[in-house]
Design an enzyme around this catalytic site. Structure first.
Site, PDB file in Angstrom:
ATOM      1  CB  VAL A 173      -0.986  -0.039   1.198  1.00 13.27           C
ATOM      2  CG1 VAL A 173      -0.327   0.315   2.510  1.00 13.27           C
ATOM      3  CG2 VAL A 173      -2.187   0.854   0.959  1.00 13.27           C
TER       4      VAL A 173
ATOM      5  CB  ALA B 204      -4.535   8.106   0.328  1.00 10.33           C
ATOM      6  CG  ASP B 205      -3.602   2.033  -2.626  1.00 10.55           C
ATOM      7  OD1 ASP B 205      -4.503   2.209  -3.481  1.00 10.55           O
ATOM      8  OD2 ASP B 205      -3.161   0.911  -2.337  1.00 10.55           O
ATOM      9  CB  THR B 206      -7.558   2.084   1.465  1.00 11.36           C
ATOM     10  OG1 THR B 206      -7.408   3.425   1.936  1.00 11.36           O
ATOM     11  CG2 THR B 206      -8.126   1.226   2.589  1.00 11.36           C
TER      12      THR B 206
ATOM     13  CB  ALA C 127       0.061   4.045   2.153  1.00  9.77           C
TER      14      ALA C 127
END
Length: 274
Positions: free
Chosen positions: A102, A131-133, A172
């Protein structure tokens, strides 16, 4: 063998479940003033913080199309955002594990958008937020957005049935801002990965899961559910921050903004004074 509650075939265009007409909000008319005899309600004043004041009125880019992230950032006063989703494929190797996966994905998004916009006619961005999930099983298996209704149902059943219903959500966040000096690489970048444990209620039925899947609320979400919406009926408890499960840990994001916007200027001021 699939049970009778599991759809055998995916619906058409699962990635684009909502039609253009269905995605348009119903027209509403906002009240122009207070009701007779009642004072007009107003929201809270914006946060008066150096980092937010320094970027107010400047280009702030959110490298994500997620309306949930945009809504969360609006809570700290970042309402005038440019939305520029990153179109790079999210093809990191799952063997990295959820934490590294992430983070690498979010870093790629931030660097790509920053590089594309640094020489924009609009001027260089004052801040880029990416962002990344992902959702991970207790064994570290990464679960992203479901690709079909059948996969969606099976994913939610697995989250309910494995490890007592517990799984983890990793988000992240990466913030980038240009430096006034010409010091290589010319920008400040800070990163953070937040982890929240979520427990599904193990008493939820297959029928409830199928019914939830067919609302399509979770079709575009990592792990297949939205805790901030109807998906909350699946969740018994969480250990960690709620907004991280929604898609952006707000407190940590604000700390990153302060690090890339305020701290470099403070250090450059000290260097000039020496």
């Amino acid at each position: 063998m699939a049970d009778k509650n599991t759809p055998l075939e995916p619906p058409p265009s699962y990635d684009d479940a909502a039609s253009p007409s269905a995605s348009k909000p119903a027209a509403t008319s906002a009240p122009k003033g207070a009701l007779p005899g009642r004072p007009m309600m107003r929201g809270p004043l914006p946060l008066d913080l150096p980092a937010l004041n320094m970027i107010r009125g400047k280009r702030v880019i959110l490298a994500s199309a997620s309306p949930r992230r945009r809504q969360l950032l609006a809570q700290i006063g970042l309402t005038d955002l440019e939305i520029i989703p990153c179109t790079l494929p999210e093809d990191q190797d799952y063997s990295l594990g959820p934490f590294a996966y992430v983070l690498a994905t979010a870093e790629n998004k931030a660097r790509h958008i920053y590089k594309c916009e640094i020489d924009s006619p609009k001027g260089e961005p004052a801040l880029v937020i990416a962002a990344d999930t992902v959702i991970s099983t207790h064994m570290g298996q990464i679960l992203e957005k479901p690709r079909s209704e059948r996969e969606h149902v099976e994913t939610l059943k697995m989250l309910r049935d494995q490890n007592g219903g517990w799984h983890k959500v990793y988000t992240a966040v990466v913030c980038m801002a240009p430096l006034e000096s010409a010091v290589d690489p010319g920008y400040a970048m800070e990163t953070h990965v937040e982890e929240t444990s979520v427990k599904f209620d193990q008493s939820i039925t297959d029928e409830l899961i199928v019914s939830y899947v067919r609302t399509r609320e979770g079709a575009d979400k990592a792990g297949g559910y939205g805790i901030q919406g109807v998906g909350s009926i699946l969740v018994e408890k969480i250990d960690g921050t709620f907004d991280n499960v929604v898609g952006l840990p707000l407190r940590s994001t604000l700390m990153l903004i302060e690090k890339v916007v305020v701290e470099p200027q403070q250090m450059e001021t000290v260097d000039r004074a020496l």
